[in-house]
Design a protein around this motif. Sequence first.
Motif, PDB file in Angstrom:
ATOM      1  N   LYS A   1       1.247  -1.322   4.083  1.00 52.28           N
ATOM      2  CA  LYS A   1       0.871  -2.708   4.371  1.00 52.28           C
ATOM      3  C   LYS A   1       1.410  -3.611   3.262  1.00 52.28           C
TER       4      LYS A   1
ATOM      5  N   LYS B   1      -8.430   7.917   4.129  1.00 51.04           N
ATOM      6  CA  LYS B   1      -7.060   8.439   4.126  1.00 51.04           C
ATOM      7  C   LYS B   1      -6.634   8.919   2.748  1.00 51.04           C
ATOM      8  N   VAL B   2      -7.455   8.609   1.731  1.00 52.27           N
ATOM      9  CA  VAL B   2      -7.134   8.935   0.341  1.00 52.27           C
ATOM     10  C   VAL B   2      -8.242   9.806  -0.222  1.00 52.27           C
TER      11      VAL B   2
ATOM     12  N   VAL C   1      -0.048   4.188   0.931  1.00 51.34           N
ATOM     13  CA  VAL C   1      -0.427   5.082   2.027  1.00 51.34           C
ATOM     14  C   VAL C   1       0.117   4.581   3.365  1.00 51.34           C
ATOM     15  N   CYS C   2      -0.233   3.348   3.722  1.00 53.46           N
ATOM     16  CA  CYS C   2       0.138   2.842   5.049  1.00 53.46           C
ATOM     17  C   CYS C   2       1.320   1.885   5.022  1.00 53.46           C
TER      18      CYS C   2
ATOM     19  N   ALA D   1     -11.236   4.158   5.465  1.00 52.29           N
ATOM     20  CA  ALA D   1     -10.936   5.101   6.545  1.00 52.29           C
ATOM     21  C   ALA D   1     -10.881   6.536   6.052  1.00 52.29           C
TER      22      ALA D   1
ATOM     23  N   VAL E   1      -3.718   1.337  -3.210  1.00 53.13           N
ATOM     24  CA  VAL E   1      -4.176   1.619  -1.857  1.00 53.13           C
ATOM     25  C   VAL E   1      -4.937   0.402  -1.347  1.00 53.13           C
ATOM     26  N   CYS E   2      -4.707   0.026  -0.078  1.00 51.92           N
ATOM     27  CA  CYS E   2      -5.462  -1.086   0.501  1.00 51.92           C
ATOM     28  C   CYS E   2      -6.875  -0.598   0.828  1.00 51.92           C
ATOM     29  N   THR E   3      -7.799  -1.536   0.914  1.00 54.35           N
ATOM     30  CA  THR E   3      -9.194  -1.179   1.107  1.00 54.35           C
ATOM     31  C   THR E   3      -9.451  -0.589   2.489  1.00 54.35           C
ATOM     32  N   SER E   4      -8.622  -0.938   3.469  1.00 54.93           N
ATOM     33  CA  SER E   4      -8.815  -0.347   4.803  1.00 54.93           C
ATOM     34  C   SER E   4      -8.483   1.143   4.782  1.00 54.93           C
ATOM     35  N   CYS E   5      -7.513   1.564   3.979  1.00 56.05           N
ATOM     36  CA  CYS E   5      -7.207   2.999   3.846  1.00 56.05           C
ATOM     37  C   CYS E   5      -8.313   3.729   3.082  1.00 56.05           C
TER      38      CYS E   5
ATOM     39  N   CYS F   1       0.844  -1.192   0.000  1.00 57.93           N
ATOM     40  CA  CYS F   1       0.000   0.000   0.000  1.00 57.93           C
ATOM     41  C   CYS F   1       0.882   1.245   0.000  1.00 57.93           C
TER      42      CYS F   1
END
Length: 63
Positions: A10, A58-59, A7-8, A56, A49-53, A5
């Motif tokens: 992961k 974050k994007v 962003v985070c 949340a 980007v992961c789906t948790s971001c 990811c």
Amino acid sequence: MSKQCDVCGKAPLKAAKLTFSHKQIVKRQNPNLQEVKAIVNGETKRIKVCTSCLRAGKVQKAV
């Protein structure tokens, strides 16, 4: 192509399963990545980007 990811950060994990006969099965668990057009530093870019971001918030998606 990295499976990480943007962003985070992961990344894939290694998960081990021990069977009844004590054989160890190692598998790879990849994060759920989506390629999204997002606004980064005022520019529109394609990032992974992961789906948790995404959930949340974050994007910021580009229109």
